[in-house]
Design an enzyme around this catalytic site. Structure first.
Site, PDB file in Angstrom:
ATOM      1  CD  GLN A  16       9.184  -4.926  11.882  1.00  0.00           C
ATOM      2  OE1 GLN A  16       8.677  -6.031  11.974  1.00  0.00           O
ATOM      3  NE2 GLN A  16       8.987  -4.158  10.823  1.00  0.00           N
ATOM      4  CG  HIS A  56      -0.292  -0.285   2.506  1.00  0.00           C
ATOM      5  ND1 HIS A  56       0.558   0.627   3.089  1.00  0.00           N
ATOM      6  CD2 HIS A  56      -0.305  -1.360   3.329  1.00  0.00           C
ATOM      7  CE1 HIS A  56       1.012   0.141   4.221  1.00  0.00           C
ATOM      8  NE2 HIS A  56       0.522  -1.076   4.399  1.00  0.00           N
ATOM      9  N   GLY A  95       1.866   3.113   2.222  1.00  0.00           N
ATOM     10  CA  GLY A  95       2.868   3.126   3.294  1.00  0.00           C
ATOM     11  C   GLY A  95       4.167   2.494   2.797  1.00  0.00           C
ATOM     12  CG  HIS A  96       4.308  -1.702   1.967  1.00  0.00           C
ATOM     13  ND1 HIS A  96       2.979  -2.063   1.942  1.00  0.00           N
ATOM     14  CD2 HIS A  96       4.875  -2.419   2.970  1.00  0.00           C
ATOM     15  CE1 HIS A  96       2.749  -2.967   2.877  1.00  0.00           C
ATOM     16  NE2 HIS A  96       3.876  -3.199   3.522  1.00  0.00           N
ATOM     17  CB  SER A 124      -1.244  -5.585   4.691  1.00  0.00           C
ATOM     18  OG  SER A 124      -0.107  -4.980   4.136  1.00  0.00           O
ATOM     19  NE  ARG A 125      -2.047  -8.825  10.703  1.00  0.00           N
ATOM     20  CZ  ARG A 125      -0.733  -8.849  10.957  1.00  0.00           C
ATOM     21  NH1 ARG A 125      -0.087  -7.728  11.191  1.00  0.00           N
ATOM     22  NH2 ARG A 125      -0.069  -9.987  10.983  1.00  0.00           N
ATOM     23  CD  GLN A 133       6.703   7.294  13.859  1.00  0.00           C
ATOM     24  OE1 GLN A 133       7.184   8.213  13.191  1.00  0.00           O
ATOM     25  NE2 GLN A 133       5.660   7.451  14.661  1.00  0.00           N
ATOM     26  CE  LYS A 134      -0.113   0.420  11.302  1.00  0.00           C
ATOM     27  NZ  LYS A 134       0.228  -0.985  11.289  1.00  0.00           N
TER      28      LYS A 134
HETATM   29  O1  PAF Z   1       7.275  -5.138   8.821  1.00  0.00           O
HETATM   30  C1  PAF Z   1       7.171  -6.162   8.102  1.00  0.00           C
HETATM   31  O2  PAF Z   1       6.483  -6.163   7.083  1.00  0.00           O
HETATM   32  C2  PAF Z   1       7.908  -7.422   8.509  1.00  0.00           C
HETATM   33  O3  PAF Z   1       7.929  -7.581   9.889  1.00  0.00           O
HETATM   34  C3  PAF Z   1       9.340  -7.505   7.922  1.00  0.00           C
HETATM   35  C4  PAF Z   1      10.238  -6.413   8.471  1.00  0.00           C
HETATM   36  C5  PAF Z   1       9.277  -7.425   6.411  1.00  0.00           C
HETATM   37  C6  PAF Z   1       9.974  -8.837   8.311  1.00  0.00           C
HETATM   38  O4  PAF Z   1       9.235  -9.912   7.823  1.00  0.00           O
END
Ligand code: PAF
Length: 282
Positions: free
Chosen positions: A144, A25, A27-28, A177-178, A139-140
């Site tokens: 992570q 989307h 965001g990516h 995506s969810r 940052q979402k």
């Molecule tokens: O943020 C994500 O989409 C996943 O956690 C990642 C960093 C691609 C690892 O699978």
């Protein structure tokens, strides 16, 4: 992938990696734009990583649309898509995992205890395959991003980690995506995440420093939405993810929410910088 990246590195090109699980989307795509600012060659990986999903989570239902993803990325002009198959990544006899032990324990770690070990393992593998100079994360998924920064520091990966801001729908819902799982009513209800974050930010900007008071107010607002079920609302220092009782001047914090709307678990956050009383008065 090694051959491609080795050649680009020999040519003196800087490689930027955007790791994704596909079903792309805006965001990516904003992460791709960010990678382009820093690198000559942009690689996007698409891999729905089984090891970061617990058995009760949505690995098999996780939305996938390879053809659409490829089209979007070629329109964006990315240089390569790394699209490995599960058995190429986790082949027979696979038994090596990367585990960041402390900042993974709380917040997401309390609700998804095996999640970050899967993330740091796959991200290490992707780093070794793509050999990037830069890697961009959103940052979402704030925790992570901090976990990966910690891993890069601890394991001495020679890679710069860039965190790109959250991209939101016009009404404030963070792109994810969810979001596709939400019914029409739930899509409206989901706005409580961004609106309660904005409310909390305003409280902090107005001088509130007591973390409990802010969290109680947010919780009260979210509780009014009948489809909402809170996993957690927390305020953490941005690098350590430590939870203080009172916010300290000069520090930056994430206000974090993880909340189910119906059956869909969403996360969102707001970065706030706490300014001093003195600066507040100006
Ligand atoms: O943020 C994500 O989409 C996943 O956690 C990642 C960093 C691609 C690892 O699978």
């Amino acid at each position: 992938m090694h051959a491609f990246s080795s050649e680009k590195r020999r040519e003196g090109k800087k490689i930027g990696l955007v790791p994704t699980m596909g079903f792309l989307h805006e965001g990516h795509l904003s992460l791709v734009d960010k990678a382009k600012e820093f690198s000559d060659v942009v690689v996007v990986s698409i891999f729905v990583n089984p090891t970061q999903f617990a058995p009760n989570e949505d690995f098999s239902q996780y939305p996938r649309d390879e053809e659409r993803d490829k089209k979007l990325l070629s329109e964006k002009g990315v240089d390569a898509i790394f699209f490995p198959q599960a058995d190429e990544i986790y082949g027979p006899g696979y038994q090596t995992y990367v585990d960041v032990t402390e900042i993974t324990k709380k917040q997401e770690g309390e609700f998804r205890p095996t999640h970050f070990k899967g993330v740091t393992t796959i991200v290490s593998i992707l780093f070794n395959c793509v050999m990037p100079d830069f890697a961009v994360f959103g940052q979402k998924d704030a925790q992570q991003a901090s976990v990966i920064k910690r891993m890069v520091k601890d394991l001495k990966f020679n890679i710069n980690i860039i965190i790109a801001p959250i991209v939101r729908e016009a009404d404030g819902l963070a792109k994810s995506s969810r979001n596709i799982y939400l019914s029409e009513k739930e899509r409206k209800d989901a706005l409580i995440l961004s609106s309660s974050l904005r409310y909390a930010e305003q409280m902090i900007l107005a001088g509130e420093r007591n973390v409990n008071a802010i969290i109680m107010e947010m919780t009260k607002q979210i509780a009014k939405v009948d489809t909402a079920h809170i996993d957690y609302v927390r305020i953490v220092e941005i690098d350590s993810f430590h939870e203080d009782k009172n916010l300290a001047s000069g520090k930056e914090y994430y206000i974090l929410i993880a909340c189910k709307i119906g059956n869909t678990r969403l996360i969102d956050n707001q970065l706030v910088k706490v300014i001093s009383e003195k600066d507040l008065a100006i």
